[in-house]
Design an enzyme around this catalytic site. Sequence first.
Site, short mmCIF file in Angstrom:
data_model
loop_
_atom_site.label_atom_id
_atom_site.label_comp_id
_atom_site.label_asym_id
_atom_site.label_seq_id
_atom_site.Cartn_x
_atom_site.Cartn_y
_atom_site.Cartn_z
N SER A 323 -30.86 55.01 84.22
CA SER A 323 -31.22 56.50 84.33
C SER A 323 -31.96 56.79 82.69
O SER A 323 -31.43 56.31 81.74
CB SER A 323 -29.89 57.02 84.55
N ARG A 362 -67.02 53.24 121.50
CA ARG A 362 -66.78 52.81 120.12
C ARG A 362 -66.35 54.39 119.70
O ARG A 362 -67.13 55.03 119.89
CB ARG A 362 -67.73 52.16 119.20
#
Length: 487
Positions: A323, A362
């Site tokens: 930390s 497509r």
Amino acid sequence: MTSADLGLLSAGHAGSAVAAATGDEAFLQALLDAEAALTRAWASLAGGGFPVPEQAGLWVTEAARAERFDLPSLVLRAREGGNPVIPLVAELTAAVGDRAAPYVHLGATSQDIMDTALMLVAHRALGAVLSDLARTAGALAVLAAEHRDTPMPGRTLTQHAVPTTFGLKAAGWRALALDAHDRLLAVRRSLPAQLGGAAGTMAAFSAISEGPATSAVPPGSPGPAVVEVPEISKSSKGPGGSGGSAGSGGGPAGVGPSLVAGFARETGLAEPVLPWHVLRTPVADLGGALAFTAGALGKMAADVLVLSRTEIGEVSEAAGGGSSAMPHKSNPVRATWIAAAARRAPALAAVLYGSLAAEDERPSGAWHAEWQTLRDLLRLVGGAARDAADLVEGLRVDRERMRANLDLTGGLIVSERLAAALTPVLGKERARALLAGASPGQGLREALEQAVGDRLALDDLLDPTHYLGSAPALVDRALRRTPGETP
């Protein structure tokens, strides 16, 4: 300052094999591999004869090396045509020289190459994911066997429920890891190549096979000349001379199916039954399996995060993270990264499922939305699988803490067993009222002694290690499963 995304905000996959396998250079190489495979497939149709000589496949393959191409330039130019294949084909055509230029990208459309490259990248990345899942399952098998009889509190809705064993919990994690492994393996084996031409009809392939596909390079010209063959440049004629889908070199179906089969062999991908430009089952299935994998590993991570809390302390990671403000902390960072991946993956998979609704032959947008989404999903799962294997291989299990936590409620953790034993003696309602009125650590044994005297073996009834049910046997049963075996 560089604008490249190096993963500063998504370090869960940083340094993983999948991160390397899904990078821009790796994707560029997959595009080039697809182009080279296409040329080789053409050359294989007639044993290296017309219309594509065998040497052309070798020439294009030799030139198709990602390090030879200007990746930043390709990225910028990809915007102009909507995909990176268009500028890449121009670059590759120039790179192969006059002798092979006419045989680059022959009859294909950009989506053929993009989709095939996506499948190649996924296939390569999944190799590392599967390896890490196998590592995870192997380490969990060791943990499950070692802790087959190690008692610990079972918890439901955050509260103590009944005793279980850590071995059973580890066996459950392993079952999920194996489920993920088997799903991804099945999907990987089915990843298909893509080759259908402009609209999935394969018309150009027959047109090319019927006549010269190249023209000579004019004397003194600065570069190679390439003839763009229209998707339907001449009528395809069958044996009877009538127009239709027939074409020379391939019977009534034309050369397309044979070319697709050769292309699939050259790429190492599965041969598709149909062009899947708008039939996005392969991508959706892959996305679903990846999301499942993230969730399966996320379940294990969620348990580790809970069990490693300071006030619980039943497990811990071998090497936690620090930390910036609190020197005493050792955070479960691997479990944290896995949990983060599990939360992001479903939304990414939803994008891939949404792209199933693709219009026409497509689509515009649906296909494009898949590229980065699938890469992000592969990376998330690749990082999670790597972290899961590392986490499990170094997981520390505190048997003493588990045993101590079993006693926190002063015997109430076996209230289910007590109710079953007390009912024949006191009656159902009185037994239930006695147990419901008891408070953790406040004289449950004394209350029981007053109610039943010596009519019940309270030492045995109150011992949580004597109420494990079939947990050990279930561990044995689960460990008989091997990867690839249906549970």
